[in-house]
Design a protein around this motif. Structure first.
Motif, PDB file in Angstrom:
ATOM      1  N   SER A 358       0.866  -1.191   0.000  1.00  0.00           N
ATOM      2  CA  SER A 358       0.000   0.000   0.000  1.00  0.00           C
ATOM      3  C   SER A 358       0.898   1.235   0.000  1.00  0.00           C
ATOM      4  O   SER A 358       1.954   1.250   0.649  1.00  0.00           O
ATOM      5  CB  SER A 358      -0.919   0.023   1.225  1.00  0.00           C
ATOM      6  OG  SER A 358      -1.823  -1.069   1.195  1.00  0.00           O
ATOM      7  N   GLY A 360       0.751   5.819  -0.667  1.00  0.00           N
ATOM      8  CA  GLY A 360       0.134   7.086  -1.069  1.00  0.00           C
ATOM      9  C   GLY A 360       1.155   8.194  -0.987  1.00  0.00           C
ATOM     10  O   GLY A 360       2.021   8.195  -0.109  1.00  0.00           O
ATOM     11  N   LYS A 363      -0.568  11.216   3.192  1.00  0.00           N
ATOM     12  CA  LYS A 363      -1.241  10.338   4.151  1.00  0.00           C
ATOM     13  C   LYS A 363      -2.747  10.308   3.931  1.00  0.00           C
ATOM     14  O   LYS A 363      -3.411   9.330   4.283  1.00  0.00           O
ATOM     15  CB  LYS A 363      -0.927  10.801   5.580  1.00  0.00           C
ATOM     16  CG  LYS A 363       0.540  10.655   5.966  1.00  0.00           C
ATOM     17  CD  LYS A 363       0.781  11.102   7.397  1.00  0.00           C
ATOM     18  CE  LYS A 363       2.246  10.927   7.784  1.00  0.00           C
ATOM     19  NZ  LYS A 363       2.505  11.374   9.172  1.00  0.00           N
ATOM     20  N   GLN A 365      -4.361  10.381   0.999  1.00  0.00           N
ATOM     21  CA  GLN A 365      -4.827   9.697  -0.202  1.00  0.00           C
ATOM     22  C   GLN A 365      -3.947   8.488  -0.511  1.00  0.00           C
ATOM     23  O   GLN A 365      -2.754   8.623  -0.756  1.00  0.00           O
ATOM     24  CB  GLN A 365      -4.823  10.658  -1.399  1.00  0.00           C
ATOM     25  CG  GLN A 365      -5.425  10.048  -2.662  1.00  0.00           C
ATOM     26  CD  GLN A 365      -5.482  11.054  -3.793  1.00  0.00           C
ATOM     27  OE1 GLN A 365      -4.865  12.104  -3.726  1.00  0.00           O
ATOM     28  NE2 GLN A 365      -6.209  10.718  -4.847  1.00  0.00           N
ATOM     29  N   CYS A 366      -4.530   7.326  -0.506  1.00  0.00           N
ATOM     30  CA  CYS A 366      -3.804   6.088  -0.799  1.00  0.00           C
ATOM     31  C   CYS A 366      -3.990   5.754  -2.280  1.00  0.00           C
ATOM     32  O   CYS A 366      -5.115   5.634  -2.763  1.00  0.00           O
ATOM     33  CB  CYS A 366      -4.345   4.947   0.072  1.00  0.00           C
ATOM     34  SG  CYS A 366      -3.375   3.429  -0.035  1.00  0.00           S
ATOM     35  N   LYS A 369      -3.417   0.038  -3.070  1.00  0.00           N
ATOM     36  CA  LYS A 369      -3.990  -0.571  -1.869  1.00  0.00           C
ATOM     37  C   LYS A 369      -3.813  -2.090  -1.907  1.00  0.00           C
ATOM     38  O   LYS A 369      -4.310  -2.755  -2.814  1.00  0.00           O
ATOM     39  CB  LYS A 369      -5.485  -0.241  -1.777  1.00  0.00           C
ATOM     40  CG  LYS A 369      -5.791   1.251  -1.883  1.00  0.00           C
ATOM     41  CD  LYS A 369      -7.264   1.485  -2.124  1.00  0.00           C
ATOM     42  CE  LYS A 369      -7.540   2.950  -2.438  1.00  0.00           C
ATOM     43  NZ  LYS A 369      -8.936   3.183  -2.814  1.00  0.00           N
ATOM     44  N   ASP A 405       4.375   2.304   2.008  1.00  0.00           N
ATOM     45  CA  ASP A 405       3.862   2.610   3.351  1.00  0.00           C
ATOM     46  C   ASP A 405       3.719   1.327   4.167  1.00  0.00           C
ATOM     47  O   ASP A 405       4.122   1.259   5.328  1.00  0.00           O
ATOM     48  CB  ASP A 405       2.515   3.331   3.256  1.00  0.00           C
ATOM     49  CG  ASP A 405       2.650   4.709   2.615  1.00  0.00           C
ATOM     50  OD1 ASP A 405       3.734   5.298   2.724  1.00  0.00           O
ATOM     51  OD2 ASP A 405       1.672   5.182   1.998  1.00  0.00           O
TER      52      ASP A 405
END
Length: 589
Positions: A358, A360, A363, A365-366, A369, A405
């Motif tokens: 995952s 982005g 923080k 907007q990812c 996924k 992330d």
């Protein structure tokens, strides 16, 4: 503009900036101490002149024939000798300071550029190119000018003021008391004015950086600008930014110029008071006319440098603001260093695994996924999907331009965070949709990733990329010099050159991000055939919008909203009649 000014009115670390500039200078301490010695010598020699002038005047008595010419000529001769010696030392000092500033600026530019090479890709994604160029050129030039001129002026002021003050004390303590009123007044006003002008000079540097960034952006996008007939709108936007920059310059220079006349007025006031009280002391027989003359000359030497120092305060404020911007860039967080025990990839098979990844850019907007992907060695993996699905982001993660992330990316069963970035990136050859060529020969551009490549290897890569025949038609063939990012050739030809560059690089993995978007269909098919031959036993990642180019891929990943929604060969995906099937029909029907 008022909001920008408020933002920049907060106090900055002026002392820290001065200390860092001092450290830059002290790298060449031997030259600095030589400059200091020359400054002291030059100014002390010049300080002897007023005293000798007083002696010469005292050799003249009232009345005809009362002039002691031998004494007058003796003291005036000494004055000439001292002033000539002072001028020679001043000239040597000026040359030396130019050398010092040249060395400091060279080192500063080298440090800034080295820092730019260490910064992560994310820094350049969030900062204007023009602003960065403004920092490395204009701001450092401003610091250079200050070092070459203002540094000497400050030293001269300190030495001359201290020396003149000592001589005035020796001549008349009572007249010196005049300066107990005028000097504090000068210091108070100078501090008050410069305190208000300092944020204006910081704002000036910022506005110029914004203007340069806008100009660089507009020049780069000239074709798009003209295609949409945005000339008038762009001119209006430029005029707005230009007005802001000019206004910032005006305000900074206007308020900065107030210092000099204000201090000059106070100094002239002190000279007037010295003349009046000196005349009274002469009339009362407490001072000789020669001593009064010497005192007045010393008072000019005392107040003159203070006035000149006040005049250069605006330049110093500008230099400090520029230095702050330079040091701020140098303090930007560099790309995270490799771990001390990081492994250097050597014999790479090309087994790439993404597990529950995952990511982005912010923080909030990812983009990707919980992505899972396995690219086996030697396989061609195509990544397709709508705009914004996360395809290019996936490439950024594979190259470790950004760190994930959560989750993990592995190459040959080694987590990428456990291997060195240099060895990871050397394992990939890369061709992007946005081509990049540098000023140099065609040969040098193709051999960019492999400097020791032989002419035969370069020619073979060019032939495979279907660009060899075009190169042979150029005036100097492979020795033809490309300028201005290769603007002398078409975009499709630039793309073929970058493909040849990637083919030449003997990397076990290959990334193609819309690499054939600027070539015709016939050439594209030829390149695809050539690539299949040259990419045997290499793991390849191909991002494509034109689905016709990836039908022969070993595996197609269909990405949407950061997730793999479908996976399989072209035939398998078409049989399912899912998302890929809809994309394919949308393109061909």
């Amino acid at each position: 503009m008022a909001e920008d000014q408020k933002k920049y009115e907060k106090p900055k670390n002026r002392r820290g900036t001065l200390l860092r500039l001092g450290k830059c200078l002290m790298q060449y301490w031997y030259l600095v101490f030589a400059a200091l010695a020359l400054t002291i010598g030059s100014n002390l020699l010049a300080l002897v002149g007023p005293m000798l002038s007083g002696y010469a005047i005292d050799a003249i008595e009232p009345g005809i024939g009362q002039v002691d010419f031998p004494r007058v000529f003796y003291y005036t001769g000494l004055m000439v000798a001292f002033y000539v010696a002072s001028s020679i030392l001043s000239y040597i000092l000026a040359v030396l300071m130019i050398q010092i500033s040249r060395k400091v600026v060279y080192q500063m530019r080298e440090d800034v550029f080295t820092q730019l090479m260490k910064l992560p890709v994310g820094y350049f994604d969030t900062h204007q190119t023009g602003d960065i160029i403004s920092c490395i050129s204009y701001d450092i030039d401003t610091v250079n000018t200050s070092l070459a001129n203002d540094f000497v002026q400050i030293l001269t002021t300190l030495i001359t003021v201290a020396g003149a003050f000592a001589m005035m004390l020796a001549i008349s303590l009572r007249l010196v008391l005049i300066f107990a009123f005028t000097v504090p007044l000068s210091i108070l006003l100078t501090k008050l004015i410069t305190g208000k002008t300092r944020p204006l000079f910081r704002l000036r540097s910022r506005k110029l950086g914004a203007l340069n960034g806008f100009v660089e952006e507009m020049i780069t996008g000239q074709r798009t600008l003209k295609a949409y007939s945005q000339e008038e709108n762009t001119i209006r936007r430029f005029n707005s930014k230009n007005e802001e920059a000019v206004e910032a310059y005006y305000r900074a220079d206007y308020y900065g110029s107030v210092v000099g006349p204000t201090v000059n007025f106070i100094n002239n006031l002190s000279l007037t008071l010295v003349s009046v009280f000196g005349a009274l002391l002469f009339l009362s027989g407490q001072m000789r006319i020669g001593s009064i003359s010497s005192f007045i000359l010393y008072s000019r030497k005392f107040s003159g440098p203070i006035n000149e120092a006040a005049n250069i305060m605006s330049e110093l404020q500008s230099a400090l603001a520029a230095a702050e911007r330079v040091f701020h860039m140098m303090d930007e967080a560099a790309e995270t260093a490799d771990r001390e025990d990081a492994l250097a990839l050597e014999t790479v098979e090309g087994d790439v695994l993404l597990e529950n990844v995952s990511f982005g850019y912010t923080k909030e907007q990812c983009i990707i996924k919980h992505l899972n992907l396995h690219a086996a060695p030697g396989k061609l993996v195509a990544v397709v999907g709508p705009t914004g699905a996360g395809k290019t982001t996936l490439i950024n993660l594979l190259m470790r331009f950004y760190d994930v992330d959560t989750g993990q990316i592995s190459v040959d069963h080694h987590a990428v965070c456990d291997v060195t970035r240099a060895s990871l990136r050397r394992a990939y050859a890369m061709v992007l949709q946005d081509t990049w060529l540098f000023e140099g020969t065609v040969y040098e551009n193709i051999a960019y990733g492999k400097p020791g490549a032989t002419p035969e290897e370069v020619t073979a890569a060019a032939k495979a990329a279907k660009i060899h025949s075009y190169i042979k038609r150029l005036p100097q063939g492979y020795d033809t010099v490309l300028t201005d990012e290769g603007t002398s050739i078409s975009k499709g030809q630039k793309q073929l050159l970058t493909i040849a560059r990637a083919m030449l690089l003997d990397a076990p993995m290959l990334i193609l991000d819309e690499a054939t978007s600027n070539v015709d269909t016939r050439t594209e098919k030829q390149i695809q055939q050539a690539m299949r031959t040259l990419m045997e036993h290499k793991t390849c990642f191909v991002i494509a919008h034109r689905l016709s180019t990836i039908q022969n891929a070993d595996e197609i990943l269909v990405v949407n909203h950061g997730e793999i929604v479908e996976q399989g060969t072209h035939c398998e995906l078409m049989e399912r009649e899912g998302f890929y099937y809809q994309m394919y029909r949308a393109q061909f029907e």
